[in-house]
Design a protein around this motif. Structure first.
Motif, PDB file in Angstrom:
ATOM      1  N   PRO A   1      89.576  35.490  40.050  1.00  0.00           N
ATOM      2  CA  PRO A   1      89.011  36.636  40.781  1.00  0.00           C
ATOM      3  C   PRO A   1      87.487  36.688  40.762  1.00  0.00           C
ATOM      4  O   PRO A   1      86.891  37.378  41.591  1.00  0.00           O
ATOM      5  N   ALA A   2      86.838  35.973  39.861  1.00  0.00           N
ATOM      6  CA  ALA A   2      85.373  35.991  39.801  1.00  0.00           C
ATOM      7  C   ALA A   2      84.741  35.423  41.062  1.00  0.00           C
ATOM      8  O   ALA A   2      83.572  35.705  41.353  1.00  0.00           O
ATOM      9  N   PHE A   3      85.482  34.607  41.811  1.00  0.00           N
ATOM     10  CA  PHE A   3      84.899  34.024  43.015  1.00  0.00           C
ATOM     11  C   PHE A   3      84.814  35.019  44.166  1.00  0.00           C
ATOM     12  O   PHE A   3      84.096  34.784  45.139  1.00  0.00           O
TER      13      PHE A   3
ATOM     14  N   ARG B   1      78.626  38.008  47.739  1.00  0.00           N
ATOM     15  CA  ARG B   1      77.177  37.760  47.686  1.00  0.00           C
ATOM     16  C   ARG B   1      76.769  36.782  48.783  1.00  0.00           C
ATOM     17  O   ARG B   1      75.786  36.993  49.488  1.00  0.00           O
ATOM     18  N   LEU B   2      77.518  35.699  48.948  1.00  0.00           N
ATOM     19  CA  LEU B   2      77.192  34.711  49.981  1.00  0.00           C
ATOM     20  C   LEU B   2      77.253  35.326  51.375  1.00  0.00           C
ATOM     21  O   LEU B   2      76.415  35.027  52.242  1.00  0.00           O
ATOM     22  N   LEU B   3      78.251  36.192  51.606  1.00  0.00           N
ATOM     23  CA  LEU B   3      78.436  36.765  52.938  1.00  0.00           C
ATOM     24  C   LEU B   3      77.355  37.791  53.291  1.00  0.00           C
ATOM     25  O   LEU B   3      77.241  38.205  54.445  1.00  0.00           O
TER      26      LEU B   3
ATOM     27  N   PRO C   1      76.796  40.015  37.398  1.00  0.00           N
ATOM     28  CA  PRO C   1      78.099  39.507  37.828  1.00  0.00           C
ATOM     29  C   PRO C   1      78.141  39.212  39.331  1.00  0.00           C
ATOM     30  O   PRO C   1      77.634  39.993  40.145  1.00  0.00           O
ATOM     31  N   GLY C   2      78.730  38.082  39.667  1.00  0.00           N
ATOM     32  CA  GLY C   2      78.757  37.612  41.045  1.00  0.00           C
ATOM     33  C   GLY C   2      77.711  36.568  41.338  1.00  0.00           C
ATOM     34  O   GLY C   2      77.781  35.880  42.366  1.00  0.00           O
TER      35      GLY C   2
END
Length: 262
Positions: free
Chosen positions: A19-21, A27-29, A95-96
């Motif tokens: 789930p960490a992904f 963040r990337l989006l 986080p993230g």
């Protein structure tokens, strides 16, 4: 100074779909457009979950690595170190964040990583898996590139803080930055968030002695700009603190519309 690193305290190989992904993808989006297949490829990455005690090093200066670190909980700091052991923290990761994604291209680490003052959980993602991902999906490679560029923009602001902002201004600026980043990561509000760092670590980030750091924090508290309750940070008047730090969050590149795909 951080304790000598004895990595790790606890490690567990996780199945695909950690789930960490999900926060990493979120963040990337914020900066990139990825289609469903590309998003699922990121969410399917495998990794090794590691728990690290407070103040321990994750990666030491000069170490050759074959993985990047995704922060799950707690906070990590990137730092440089002199021969006498003095450190300058050059980034704080929430986080993230994939806090050393750049090591995919530069695996010999000159800017090492440590846990801050709370227990840290990361997922170690093998470079070979990340390389396979970007070779299969060029748009993911572009998203990674934008992500590391945003990190570089943050570092540039930290250089301005240490070089040109006075102690009060740079401290206010840092609290504003962390607040915005925590809010965008879904981990609180910019005016109310947790910061698991002791004042000595903040001093290492802001180029001050711990004594000077304590005085600046006390001054901001007395002026009603900060409330600190253990790890909890409250900012009663955001506009006033932002004005004190001359904070403009544009450098975080979180409000830009994702670039359209060619």
């Amino acid at each position: 100074m951080s304790k000598a690193a004895a990595l790790p305290d606890q490690e567990e190989l996780m199945p695909n779909g950690h789930p960490a992904f999900r926060p990493f993808l979120r963040r990337l989006l914020q900066r990139s457009v990825l289609n469903e297949e590309e998003q699922q490829a990121i969410l399917s990455l495998n990794g090794r979950e590691v728990e690290i005690e407070p103040h321990r090093d994750i990666v030491r200066p000069g170490e050759l690595t074959d993985f990047s670190c995704l922060v799950v909980s707690g906070m990590a700091a990137r730092f440089g170190q002199l021969r006498d052991g003095q450190r300058q923290i050059t980034a704080i990761h929430v986080p993230g964040d994939m806090c050393d994604l750049y090591s995919l291209m530069l695996p010999k680490v000159e800017w090492a990583l440590q846990a801050l003052s709370a227990r840290l959980t990361i997922v170690k993602v093998a470079h070979r898996d990340l390389l396979e991902l970007v070779r299969t999906y060029p748009a993911i490679g572009e998203a990674f590139w934008r992500d590391t560029t945003a990190d570089g923009s943050i570092v540039a602001q930290w250089v301005v803080s240490v070089g040109r902002r006075d102690a009060r201004m740079r401290t206010a600026h840092l609290f504003c930055e962390i607040g915005v980043r925590m809010e965008r990561a879904g981990l609180g509000r910019r005016t109310d968030f947790d910061l698991p760092a002791i004042q000595t670590q903040l001093a290492d980030a802001l180029g001050m002695t711990p004594v000077h750091m304590n005085r600046v924090i006390r001054s901001l508290r007395q002026d009603g700009l900060l409330i600190l309750k253990g790890r909890e940070v409250q900012i009663p008047d955001w506009d006033a603190l932002a004005a004190t730090g001359q904070f403009d969050g544009g450098y975080l590149e979180m409000d830009m519309a994702p670039l359209a795909r060619l």
